[in-house]
Design an enzyme around this catalytic site. Sequence first.
Site, mmCIF file in Angstrom:
data_model
loop_
_atom_site.group_PDB
_atom_site.id
_atom_site.type_symbol
_atom_site.label_atom_id
_atom_site.label_comp_id
_atom_site.label_asym_id
_atom_site.label_seq_id
_atom_site.Cartn_x
_atom_site.Cartn_y
_atom_site.Cartn_z
ATOM 1 N N LEU A 124 0.835 -1.211 0.000
ATOM 2 C CA LEU A 124 0.000 0.000 0.000
ATOM 3 C C LEU A 124 0.868 1.260 0.000
ATOM 4 O O LEU A 124 0.400 2.355 0.275
ATOM 5 C CB LEU A 124 -0.944 0.008 1.208
ATOM 6 C CG LEU A 124 -1.872 -1.199 1.287
ATOM 7 C CD1 LEU A 124 -2.798 -1.082 2.482
ATOM 8 C CD2 LEU A 124 -2.698 -1.307 0.008
ATOM 9 N N ASP A 171 3.306 5.561 -7.092
ATOM 10 C CA ASP A 171 2.939 5.563 -5.675
ATOM 11 C C ASP A 171 2.967 6.969 -5.083
ATOM 12 O O ASP A 171 2.030 7.406 -4.406
ATOM 13 C CB ASP A 171 3.892 4.664 -4.875
ATOM 14 C CG ASP A 171 3.916 3.256 -5.422
ATOM 15 O OD1 ASP A 171 3.005 2.903 -6.197
ATOM 16 O OD2 ASP A 171 4.848 2.499 -5.085
HETATM 17 C C1 GLA Z 1 5.533 -0.688 -6.916
HETATM 18 C C2 GLA Z 1 6.278 0.515 -7.481
HETATM 19 C C3 GLA Z 1 5.408 1.275 -8.483
HETATM 20 C C4 GLA Z 1 4.810 0.345 -9.529
HETATM 21 C C5 GLA Z 1 4.185 -0.878 -8.877
HETATM 22 C C6 GLA Z 1 3.741 -1.900 -9.868
HETATM 23 O O1 GLA Z 1 4.460 -0.257 -6.136
HETATM 24 O O2 GLA Z 1 6.676 1.368 -6.460
HETATM 25 O O3 GLA Z 1 6.143 2.302 -9.081
HETATM 26 O O4 GLA Z 1 5.767 -0.010 -10.482
HETATM 27 O O5 GLA Z 1 5.060 -1.511 -7.960
HETATM 28 O O6 GLA Z 1 2.728 -1.390 -10.659
#
Ligand code: GLA
Length: 391
Positions: A124, A171
């Site tokens: 998360l 994120d």
């Molecule tokens: C992690 C990374 C994101 C993204 C996801 C997969 O959360 O931090 O940048 O690449 O994996 O979608």
Amino acid sequence: MLNELFNQKFKDYFGDYPTLLVRAPGRINLIGEHTDYNNGFVLPAAIDKAIYIAISSRNDRKCIIYAYDLDDSCEFSLDNIQKSEKGWANFLIGVLAEILEKGKQINNGFNVVFGGDVPLGAGLSSSAAVESGIGFALNQLYNLELSKLELALIAQQAEHKYAGVNCGIMDMFASIHGKTNSVIKLDCQNLSFEYFPFNFPNYTLILCNTGVKHNLGDSEYNQRRAECEKGIRILRFAFPQVDSLRDVTIPMLRSQADKLPSIVFQRCKYVVEEIERVDVACRALGNNDLKTFGQKMYETHEGLSQDYEVSCPELDFLVEQSRNFEAVVGARMMGGGFGGCTLNLVEADAADYFIKNISLAYHKTFNINLQSYIVNISNGVQEIEKEVVLN
Ligand code: GLA
């Protein structure tokens, strides 16, 4: 309330209330997984689980950070900023270092107390929340005039250089730009974005936390990224105009199948399909067609599990089980993979029934208590008004 808790903890630790209290949420991603670092689309949202950062500046050059949930602290001087042995501290130090690297002036040190209710290692993005939160807090405290986008890019750089994960922008972008009842369709090629309303009172989003985090996660993540880049290098011989997998179609990929190592082909195929899938899913969302949206979630899971190979038995089990519930419209693993949560789109009436029964099945097979969270989509990083906190 957690904001009151952190306001008070700051007072307990440093003897006075903080100047600033910041809430930085974790994120979910509805669809578009492992597409951000391939210049594709993602569809994340900020959630009602967050990191709280209480902060004040000091009169000297010292910085003291207390991690409430870990009951651990870290102290350093602005004159000697370097990686800490404490992994958690690097998320904050990395952001500070990046801000200074950009030529911004921070002359006085600061005191920080932080913590929150974003479960760690659950996919998360608790780390992105910490990075976004401290960036936002420093920006406010020292009037640095950094834009939201700059803060997201700084957080991403901090993650690359101080945490060693070559993550995409999703994120931190979501934690910073989140908006209540909206998902963000972000185009990772040019970082333009639009909000899509996500407000379906008869449906609910449920996270099921496998409780596992297979520790190869970070290195496998970097490896996937490298495999995609290798694919691009090979494809460029035939298609020099190609910059990223965003510019590639399935026919282009197939035409070069004999030149690409089969694993690389498989990885690229997943990404190209997923980028297309986000588009279809967004159109379905625009038409309130949750059935199609849910199907796309299932297709994403299949691709992540079989072609991209970032799932694990626990995640596959939960997604397979979800198919036994008529009330589940779609489900898939979410985030980087190798553990963490599945995201389930479920008819609201059946939420309790679903949680109860999938937990039983999971416990029976893995002997792990399944943690489930009903998530609400919330605003992104923001200052919490002190009046509210203090009265
Ligand atoms: C992690 C990374 C994101 C993204 C996801 C997969 O959360 O931090 O940048 O690449 O994996 O979608």
